[in-house]
Design a protein around this motif. Structure first.
Motif, PDB file in Angstrom:
ATOM      1  N   ARG A 449       0.777  -1.180   0.265  1.00 49.74           N
ATOM      2  CA  ARG A 449       0.070   0.140   0.099  1.00 49.74           C
ATOM      3  C   ARG A 449       0.899   1.277   0.052  1.00 49.74           C
ATOM      4  O   ARG A 449       1.726   1.532   0.946  1.00 49.74           O
ATOM      5  N   SER A 454      -3.208   3.880  -2.557  1.00 53.02           N
ATOM      6  CA  SER A 454      -3.391   2.932  -3.614  1.00 53.02           C
ATOM      7  C   SER A 454      -2.668   1.637  -3.196  1.00 53.02           C
ATOM      8  O   SER A 454      -1.544   1.710  -2.434  1.00 53.02           O
ATOM      9  N   CYS A 455      -3.098   0.435  -3.763  1.00 54.60           N
ATOM     10  CA  CYS A 455      -2.501  -0.921  -3.267  1.00 54.60           C
ATOM     11  C   CYS A 455      -2.445  -1.658  -4.510  1.00 54.60           C
ATOM     12  O   CYS A 455      -3.081  -1.765  -5.503  1.00 54.60           O
ATOM     13  N   GLN A 488       4.751   3.955   3.080  1.00 51.76           N
ATOM     14  CA  GLN A 488       4.276   2.704   2.367  1.00 51.76           C
ATOM     15  C   GLN A 488       4.300   1.487   3.549  1.00 51.76           C
ATOM     16  O   GLN A 488       4.917   1.460   4.605  1.00 51.76           O
ATOM     17  N   SER A 513      -6.929  -6.191  -2.231  1.00 52.36           N
ATOM     18  CA  SER A 513      -6.557  -4.800  -2.594  1.00 52.36           C
ATOM     19  C   SER A 513      -7.454  -3.730  -2.568  1.00 52.36           C
ATOM     20  O   SER A 513      -7.134  -2.614  -2.159  1.00 52.36           O
ATOM     21  N   VAL A 516      -8.041  -2.754   1.165  1.00 48.91           N
ATOM     22  CA  VAL A 516      -6.912  -2.230   1.524  1.00 48.91           C
ATOM     23  C   VAL A 516      -6.874  -0.768   0.921  1.00 48.91           C
ATOM     24  O   VAL A 516      -6.759   0.390   1.772  1.00 48.91           O
ATOM     25  N   ARG A 517      -7.415  -0.540  -0.242  1.00 47.68           N
ATOM     26  CA  ARG A 517      -7.158   0.766  -1.066  1.00 47.68           C
ATOM     27  C   ARG A 517      -8.422   1.617  -0.338  1.00 47.68           C
ATOM     28  O   ARG A 517      -7.843   2.847  -0.166  1.00 47.68           O
ATOM     29  N   ARG A 521      -6.632   4.827   7.048  1.00 48.06           N
ATOM     30  CA  ARG A 521      -5.194   5.030   6.850  1.00 48.06           C
ATOM     31  C   ARG A 521      -4.555   4.496   8.187  1.00 48.06           C
ATOM     32  O   ARG A 521      -3.479   3.963   8.054  1.00 48.06           O
TER      33      ARG A 521
END
Length: 688
Positions: A449, A454-455, A488, A513, A516-517, A521
């Motif tokens: 990530r 973005s992931c 990251q 993905s 996670v995206r 945070r």
């Protein structure tokens, strides 16, 4: 012989009774219907069935119409006409008759059809009788059978629902929430379990019905649950008076509940009492034999379910304790990194499996992150996982490269004499530079990530699962190197987070993905969010998750690095290394401590060359952070650790490490896969 016996008995004068009397007493009469003339003869008993006086009947069937409702008459006429037409010799039918008071009652007629030689019907001779009691008894039997089937279906349905109960509370919820309790007519239930010679009340009936002091009761006390546990026999309380007289201690506290009867059943499993259940009723008294049998069968089913639930909860507690013992108790604080870990057990099974995670602090600002999955979901898988986690940590802490860590772990698992194999991903991250070395052993790819949220998937070339690679002699594990920038996050997980029955693995990775995206945070919140999805999905595999984020601030950054190889019996290489140290001290603004640094470095190099069989690699680097530090490292191929010794008689040997200890701000020794590294650090002033 029979006549002699009969003549010797004293019998009534009118014995045997005339058939007319027998038929009249049983409300049965005769009729004779001449079809040619249409006349229908009915005797007195037959007219009585129709509730009709003799002077009201002229011998014509039409006279009976006032006693037979039109719909019944039409049905009866159609039945007789069909029998006459199709050549039948008899017919019979139930029909209703309207009495003088206007009520309806059931009757039955049976006729025998007489025909001439050509088959033409000429006469019907038959009987008619009152069938009210017969049909009432028949209806009662049908209703009784239906009630018995309903109660049996209640037991079967409740037993089927209990089959899915995993805990004692699940069992209680099934009984309270299912229609079984309602169909049995009970108002509520109470359940007690035997614990340490006492009865623990775990379900206490309707709201507000709990009697203070009865949460725990002795088995020898005068309570219905205590009685059935002592005697191992059910107790059916037929009435409120029965309850009050049998249990004077309890009754005054529950009088206001309106209980009129109750059934208390012992819960027996494997020939020993594990508790008792009470069904309380507020609108009935007494229990039939069938009802008692049904309740006893229900109690047996409940007992088996509760015992199964108790064993499951014991296994669950044992599994939870074992799992906690196998996984790391705490995750160490790693400078320069944020870390979040989670473990979720499968929906089915014993809340234990072979999934694990680990975080291993390594020398030089490095950290090892491990995620793995031993085949299976049982205590054996957990035991293998625990051993494998320990050896992986040991190999990593010794300083072996990631590929060597994997290879040695595979050999260990192969020699463990177990049929289990394991998949694993090991990542070694240098948080000062952001360089991450990844090794995969049959495991799913990690995710990355980025700082903007973005992931993406990190395809990493991998080797065979641990255990299998050693068995097949394929111990080469390729290493994939990536750079982890500040902010990251590296995501490592087991396949339980992405795999679903009937779904493709790539689809699962894309779904992960996306989660996670779009996830939070904050690292801990993100881990919780991913586990919530797993909990809602209720998967059949364990899940282990590890998130590692490189911090963006206060990271020790490499300010420079110089390295020199020094071989034994090579004075020029030793002199060159000394010049390198001196130049580094001047270039990095550490002139004020140059003597200390050069002397300490010289001692470390000399010790390596004198006390080992090979050469040494000398590294000088400056580390920036809260305090700027100059670090000297001397690597050699010997695993023998240095130790401080007293000086010899000549006063020449034994002072090296004592000087290092006095001159350096901090020093230490790190094991490496190919030997060891002796290092020391000096705080130096910042350059302006």
């Amino acid at each position: 012989m029979v006549d002699r016996e009969v003549s010797s008995l004293s019998l009534p004068d009118d014995w045997p009774a005339h058939p007319d009397l027998s038929m009249a007493l049983n409300r049965m009469g005769c009729f004779d219907w001449d079809l040619d003339s249409g006349l229908l003869y009915m005797d007195e008993a037959a007219l009585d069935v129709f509730d009709m006086a003799h002077d009201e009947y002229s011998g014509r069937p039409e006279d009976l119409a006032s006693r037979v409702p039109p719909s019944e008459g039409a049905r009866l006429d159609a039945l007789v006409a069909e029998a006459l037409k199709n050549g039948s010799s008899t017919y019979g039918a139930y029909f209703r008759i309207r009495t003088r008071e206007g009520g309806l009652r059931w009757s039955h007629t049976q006729g025998s059809i007489g025909r001439d030689t050509s088959g033409r019907p000429r006469r019907i001779i038959g009987i008619v009788r009152d069938a009210t009691q017969e049909l009432a008894d028949s209806t009662a039997r049908v209703e009784q059978d239906a009630d018995r089937r309903r109660r049996t279906s209640v037991v079967q349905g409740t037993t089927a629902a209990l089959a899915h109960a995993r805990t004692v509370q699940d069992v209680i919820d099934v009984l309270n929430d299912s229609q079984g309790l309602e169909n049995l007519g009970a108002t509520s239930l109470v359940v007690g379990l035997v614990e340490a010679g006492r009865i623990h009340l775990v379900a206490d009936g309707p709201y507000g019905s709990f009697v203070p002091g009865t949460r725990y009761t002795r088995i020898d006390e005068q309570y219905p649950m205590s009685e059935v546990v002592r005697t191992l026999r059910p107790r059916f309380i037929e009435s409120a008076e029965d309850f009050a007289g049998s249990y004077p201690i309890l009754w005054p506290h529950i009088t206001g509940l309106g209980i009129t009867s109750a059934a208390y059943l012992p819960l027996i499993a494997q020939a020993r009492p594990i508790g008792a259940i009470g069904l309380l009723y507020s609108d009935r008294t007494g229990f039939t034999a069938d009802e008692r049998n049904v309740l006893i069968a229900l109690g047996s089913s409940i007992a088996q379910s509760i015992q199964r639930a108790m064993l499951f909860e014991q296994d669950k507690d044992l599994a939870a304790g074992l799992q906690q013992a196998m996984l790391p108790r705490r995750i160490p604080a790693v400078p320069g990194a944020q870390i979040a870990v989670r473990y979720r057990s499968a929906r089915l099974g014993r809340d234990i499996g072979g999934d694990w995670y680990d975080v291993i602090p390594l020398p030089g600002g490095r950290v090892g992150a491990v995620i793995g999955d031993v085949q299976g979901h049982d205590t054996h898988a957990a035991a293998v996982m625990g051993q494998l986690r320990i050896v992986l940590r040991a190999y990593a802490a010794e300083g072996h490269t990631p590929a060597t860590v994997m290879a040695r772990a595979s050999v260990f698992l192969d020699e463990l004499d177990t049929e289990r194999f394991a998949t694993c991903t090991y990542a070694e991250a240098d948080l000062s530079t952001g360089v991450v070395q990844l090794v995969r052993a049959g495991h799913i790819d990690p995710l990355l990530r980025l700082a903007d949220g973005s992931c993406r998937r990190l395809p990493a070339e991998g080797g065979m699962p641990l255990g299998l690679s050693a068995e097949f002699g394929q111990l080469e594990y390729p290493v994939t190197t990536i750079e982890l920038d500040p902010g990251q996050t590296l995501l490592l997980c087991t396949d339980g987070l992405v795999e679903q029955p009937g779904a493709d693995l790539d689809d699962g990775m894309q779904m992960l993905s996306a989660m996670v995206r779009t996830g939070p945070r904050d690292l801990q919140q993100l881990a919780d969010k991913l586990c919530e999805v797993v909990d809602e999905r209720g998967g059949e595999d364990d899940v282990a998750l590890l998130l590692l984020r490189r911090k963006g601030a206060d990271l020790p950054q490499t300010g420079g690095r110089l390295q020199q190889h020094v071989a034994q019996n090579d004075p020029e290489a030793l002199s060159s290394a000394r010049h390198m140290i001196r130049a580094a001290v001047r270039a990095w603004g550490a002139r004020e401590r140059s003597d200390e640094i050069e002397l300490t470095a010289d001692e470390l190099m000399t010790n390596a060359l004198l006390h080992t069989d090979g050469g040494a690699v000398v590294t000088a680097r400056v580390l920036a952070g809260a305090q700027r530090r100059l670090r000297i490292e001397v690597d050699d191929r010997s695993s023998v650790l240095p130790r401080r010794r007293e000086a010899g008689e000549a006063g020449v040997s034994g002072r090296g490490l004592m000087l290092v200890d006095r001159l350096a701000d901090v020093w230490g020794v790190d094991s490496r896969g190919s030997g060891k590294c002796v290092w020391c650090e000096f705080v130096v002033p910042d350059r302006h």
